[in-house]
Each structure stands twice: as structure tokens, then as C-alpha cells.
Design a protein around this motif. Structure first.
Motif, PDB file in Angstrom:
ATOM      1  N   ARG A  11       0.850  -1.193   0.000  1.00 51.48           N
ATOM      2  CA  ARG A  11       0.000   0.000   0.000  1.00 51.48           C
ATOM      3  C   ARG A  11       0.882   1.238   0.000  1.00 51.48           C
ATOM      4  O   ARG A  11       1.889   1.291   0.696  1.00 51.48           O
ATOM      5  CB  ARG A  11      -0.902   0.015   1.243  1.00 51.48           C
ATOM      6  N   ARG A 112       2.499   5.140 -13.304  1.00 54.44           N
ATOM      7  CA  ARG A 112       1.085   4.800 -13.451  1.00 54.44           C
ATOM      8  C   ARG A 112       0.749   3.557 -12.642  1.00 54.44           C
ATOM      9  O   ARG A 112      -0.306   3.473 -11.996  1.00 54.44           O
ATOM     10  CB  ARG A 112       0.740   4.599 -14.924  1.00 54.44           C
ATOM     11  N   ARG A 113       1.667   2.588 -12.639  1.00 50.70           N
ATOM     12  CA  ARG A 113       1.426   1.376 -11.845  1.00 50.70           C
ATOM     13  C   ARG A 113       1.406   1.697 -10.353  1.00 50.70           C
ATOM     14  O   ARG A 113       0.568   1.170  -9.599  1.00 50.70           O
ATOM     15  CB  ARG A 113       2.511   0.329 -12.145  1.00 50.70           C
ATOM     16  N   ARG A 115       0.568   4.516  -9.014  1.00 48.77           N
ATOM     17  CA  ARG A 115      -0.691   5.199  -8.718  1.00 48.77           C
ATOM     18  C   ARG A 115      -1.815   4.184  -8.532  1.00 48.77           C
ATOM     19  O   ARG A 115      -2.667   4.328  -7.642  1.00 48.77           O
ATOM     20  CB  ARG A 115      -1.040   6.180  -9.838  1.00 48.77           C
ATOM     21  N   ARG A 116      -1.808   3.139  -9.339  1.00 50.08           N
ATOM     22  CA  ARG A 116      -2.833   2.103  -9.192  1.00 50.08           C
ATOM     23  C   ARG A 116      -2.694   1.369  -7.859  1.00 50.08           C
ATOM     24  O   ARG A 116      -3.672   0.827  -7.335  1.00 50.08           O
ATOM     25  CB  ARG A 116      -2.734   1.102 -10.352  1.00 50.08           C
ATOM     26  N   GLU A 117      -1.476   1.373  -7.312  1.00 54.45           N
ATOM     27  CA  GLU A 117      -1.252   0.740  -6.001  1.00 54.45           C
ATOM     28  C   GLU A 117      -1.650   1.670  -4.862  1.00 54.45           C
ATOM     29  O   GLU A 117      -1.506   1.304  -3.697  1.00 54.45           O
ATOM     30  CB  GLU A 117       0.217   0.339  -5.854  1.00 54.45           C
ATOM     31  N   GLY A 118      -2.087   2.853  -5.198  1.00 54.64           N
ATOM     32  CA  GLY A 118      -2.594   3.757  -4.165  1.00 54.64           C
ATOM     33  C   GLY A 118      -1.861   5.067  -4.013  1.00 54.64           C
ATOM     34  O   GLY A 118      -2.288   5.925  -3.238  1.00 54.64           O
ATOM     35  N   ARG A 120      -0.792   8.716  -4.048  1.00 56.39           N
ATOM     36  CA  ARG A 120      -1.624   9.892  -4.252  1.00 56.39           C
ATOM     37  C   ARG A 120      -0.829  11.189  -4.261  1.00 56.39           C
ATOM     38  O   ARG A 120      -1.393  12.267  -4.380  1.00 56.39           O
ATOM     39  CB  ARG A 120      -2.689   9.967  -3.148  1.00 56.39           C
ATOM     40  N   LEU A 141      -0.793  12.225 -14.714  1.00 52.00           N
ATOM     41  CA  LEU A 141      -1.437  11.212 -13.876  1.00 52.00           C
ATOM     42  C   LEU A 141      -2.450  11.792 -12.898  1.00 52.00           C
ATOM     43  O   LEU A 141      -3.086  11.042 -12.150  1.00 52.00           O
ATOM     44  CB  LEU A 141      -0.361  10.432 -13.103  1.00 52.00           C
TER      45      LEU A 141
END
Length: 420
Positions: A11, A112-113, A115-118, A120, A141
Motif C-alpha cells: 500500500r 502509473r502502476r 498510482r494504481r497501487e494507491g 496519491r 497522472l
């Protein structure tokens, strides 16, 4: 390079973005960034993206310059934290002005990956090229960016092309941290709104930096008990000014016949002057009085610092030199130049002295006086202990918490006006 403790849960709250960061290839690079941000990681989960400059054929250059752009592994685990090293195309010479855009493009899919993992928030270090790249990524992004100025921005601001890119990055950042008040003033001069700036100086870990037995420290480096000892710690590059100190030694030795000078450090991204410094020492007849100790890990620095009497750094440019507080934590007064944030660290006479950069006579006089003075070393240590990392990290966490709690649309700034 796994030396860690805390497990990576996967996370993320934020991504630290800095091309200068310790790695297996460059273990001493950017230690001050890791010191700061790994303490933040105890409160906010993070990953590190540290882009590495690369171009086809650079391995041929490495045959002539073995230390040229050493390549870190693609990913490392440091103290339980993921550190990524994506490569970006960086051509030497004038094309280096494209580094920011290239760094952003080559980091995009990784970011980008994350960001997908959280993730911010992007926390970038150095205005160019890192800040330029980070704010581009933030725009692509939809992530806010904080940007820390650390000193390289001073020469970059004098370059018309880099100045424009620096202004654009500063304008696009949601928050601008600076490690010194002088750098905050530079940000203001470049058009940054004062309300989004904050000085967050570096700190010191007094569990690592503290005095050890002087006699044992001197024995470790074969120094006479009665010697007077100067010390510098930093990269062996022109900017740090070890050669300027060496030039002062012959006249100083007329008044301090047992004078020795310890130099801790090695080459880096700005070059390696060790051969030139050794030649200077031989030319001035100082062999046996100037000691090159090489690069030492942080937990070993307390030994040469404790063996010394005075710390000196005749530097051309600094943001906030961590090494001043590290020397003070071992009880050393500091003699340095009036550049960057140096006078903000060595802020009173009881801590050392500040001399004009390039004034060899003033440097010699200050070192002479420092070697003669009976310093209150306990007070110097107390000052260092009042500047530990906890206070700095608390500042950062307050700023990060506010940005992470706010709606995304309210923290992303528009770029500054073109040509500003």
C-alpha cells in the motif's frame, strides 16, 4: 541492497522521486534524502523512483572513466522499502536540457502502476531535472507534486533555458519546500507564491553522530596525540573546495607545526579530483600531513570527526549541508563559506565562522583563529541535538497530510506564465 527491517505491505501514499538516491552502484549518493524520507516512511507508506541517466554506448566511456554513470539494479529493497531505478535517455552536452522530459517519459508506466497501487502524491527532490519530470508526471497522472529545492537550483536559475523549466516546475508544484531560507528567497524571486513555500532544513541523527574517545579515534588514523587536526567531508570535486583548504596549510603550519588535515570522500557525478589533490599535496610538500580516507559509511564518520579539532568546507555552493550538523554533533566548530544556507546553519560565533567565498586570506585567518580558540564543545553538541530529524519530519508530515486529505482539484497548481 536489502538492509531493512519494515516489511513492504504494497500500500502506498506517496512516491519519492529523485535521481540522486543511494543504491548498490552509488551507496553514498543522496543519503540526506533517504535519511529524511525513510523517517517519513515510518508514518506514511512510500516507494522511491530514482531514474538513472543512460545512453547507448556509455559503457565505452566507462572504459576510460570507470565511475561514469554506474547503473543501479532495476529495483532494490532498502529497509523494507521498494526503490526503483528506471533508465532514461540522457545525452551529454547541450541535449541535457531534455533530461526532464525524457525522465518523465521513461518513468511514466512505472508511475502509473504505483498510482494504481494507491500512490496519491509525488514528492520530488531538486528543481531540475527531477522537479520538471515530476510535475509533468503529476499533470499526466492527476497527482499533486511537492518539490524540495536543495541548492543546484542556484546555478540552474542563471541558465536561460533551465530557468524557464525550473520556473514551470515550481509553478506546477502544489507545495515547494526549501532546505534553507536563501533557497526560499530564490523560489520567491522565480515567481512562486509565498503561501506555498516552506523551509524544511536537514537534520542530524545523534544516535549515529556523537563523540567517541579522542585518543582511540586518533590512534585509528595514526594521528599524534598532540596534533591539531582539520577535517573536510564531501565529494572530491571542485565545488567542495578541498584544494582551497590545502592551499592554506603551508602558512597555517608556520603557526601550528603539528597540523594535519583529514579528507573524507570520493568521486561522484561531478567528477573526481583525487589525483589532482594528491599532486597538489606533493607539490606543496605536505605528504604525511594530508590524509585521504576515502568514502566512509555514515556510521563510521564519527571516528574521523572525533579525531579532529575543526571542520572546514570551503564550498562554492550549498543548499543546507547536512555534514555541518554531523560535525557539530561530534563537537566540532565549523569554518565555511558565505554561500547558500551555510550561514543559516553556522548561525552564531559559538558554532564557528563564515568567510567570503574565494577569499583565501579570510579562510586562512578563520582557520588560524579556530585552531587557537577554546571552544565550548558541549554547547555545539547541544545545538546539533536541537536540530534532529524528528522536528523536520513533523513539518513534512503536516504538509503531506493536508495535501493527501484535500480534493485533488484543490492542490494541483497551474504552471507559471511562460518566460517568467
Amino acid at each position: 541492497m536489502a538492509d531493512g527491517c519494515t516489511a513492504d505491505t504494497g500500500r502506498l501514499d506517496l512516491v519519492v522521486f529523485s535521481s540522486l538516491f543511494p543504491s548498490a552502484a552509488r551507496p553514498a549518493a543522496g543519503l540526506f534524502i533517504r535519511e529524511r524520507m525513510f523517517r517519513v516512511a515510518q508514518h506514511r507508506p512510500l516507494a522511491v523512483v530514482s531514474p538513472q541517466a543512460w545512453f547507448p554506448g556509455q559503457s565505452l566511456i566507462r572504459r576510460l572513466r570507470p565511475g561514469y554513470r554506474p547503473q543501479a539494479p532495476a529495483v532494490e529493497i532498502q529497509q523494507g522499502i521498494r526503490v526503483y531505478h528506471p533508465r532514461f535517455l540522457s545525452l551529454p552536452g547541450l541535449l541535457r536540457r531534455l533530461d526532464g522530459a525524457s525522465m518523465a517519459l521513461c518513468s511514466f508506466f512505472l508511475m502509473r502502476r504505483l498510482r494504481r497501487e494507491g500512490a496519491r502524491l509525488i514528492d520530488a527532490h531538486f528543481g531540475y531535472p527531477d522537479g520538471d519530470a515530476a510535475t509533468r508526471l503529476g499533470r499526466w497522472l492527476g497527482l499533486p507534486v511537492t518539490l524540495t529545492l536543495r541548492g543546484t537550483e542556484v546555478p540552474h536559475s542563471r541558465n536561460p533555458v533551465l530557468r524557464r523549466q525550473l520556473v514551470r516546475a515550481l509553478g506546477a508544484a502544489a507545495r515547494v519546500f526549501t532546505v534553507s531560507g536563501s533557497l526560499r528567497q530564490l523560489a520567491l524571486d522565480l515567481g512562486v507564491d509565498a503561501s506555498k513555500t516552506e523551509v524544511v532544513g536537514n537534520g542530524v541523527d545523534t544516535h549515529v553522530f556523537h563523540p567517541v574517545d579522542r585518543a582511540a579515534a586518533r590512534a585509528r588514523f595514526d594521528l599524534p596525540d598532540r596534533a591539531q587536526v582539520l577535517i573536510s567531508v564531501g565529494g572530491l570535486v571542485e565545488r567542495k573546495g578541498m584544494h582551497r583548504v590545502i592551499d592554506c596549510l603551508p602558512p597555517l603550519m608556520a603557526r601550528h607545526p603539528d597540523l594535519h588535515y583529514l579528507i573524507v570522500g570520493g568521486g561522484g557525478g561531478e567528477g573526481d579530483l583525487r589525483a589532482e589533490l594528491e599532486a597538489q599535496v606533493a607539490r606543496l610538500g605536505l605528504s604525511g600531513r594530508v590524509h585521504f580516507l576515502g568514502t566512509l559509511p555514515p556510521d563510521a564518520l564519527k571516528w574521523p570527526l572525533s579525531a579532529a579539532d575543526v571542520f572546514v568546507l570551503a564550498t562554492r555552493n550549498e543548499g543546507w549541508a547536512n555534514v555541518f550538523l554531523e560535525a557539530m554533533a561530534c563537537g566540532l566548530p565549523v569554518v565555511t563559506t558565505d554561500v547558500g544556507g551555510n550561514a543559516e546553519v553556522v548561525c552564531r560565533d559559538a558554532l564557528g565562522s563564515i568567510v567570503p567565498f574565494g577569499d583565501a586570506a579570510a579562510l586562512q585567518q578563520a582557520l588560524d583563529a579556530a585552531l587557537d580558540k577554546n571552544w565550548n564543545r558541549a554547547a555545539i553538541i547541544d545545538y546539533a541535538q536541537a536540530n534532529q530529524w524528528d522536528k523536520r519530519v513533523a513539518q513534512l508530515l503536516r504538509a503531506f497530510d493536508a495535501l493527501l486529505a484535500a480534493p485533488a482539484s484543490s492542490v494541483r497548481s497551474a504552471p507559471a506564465a511562460a518566460g517568467q
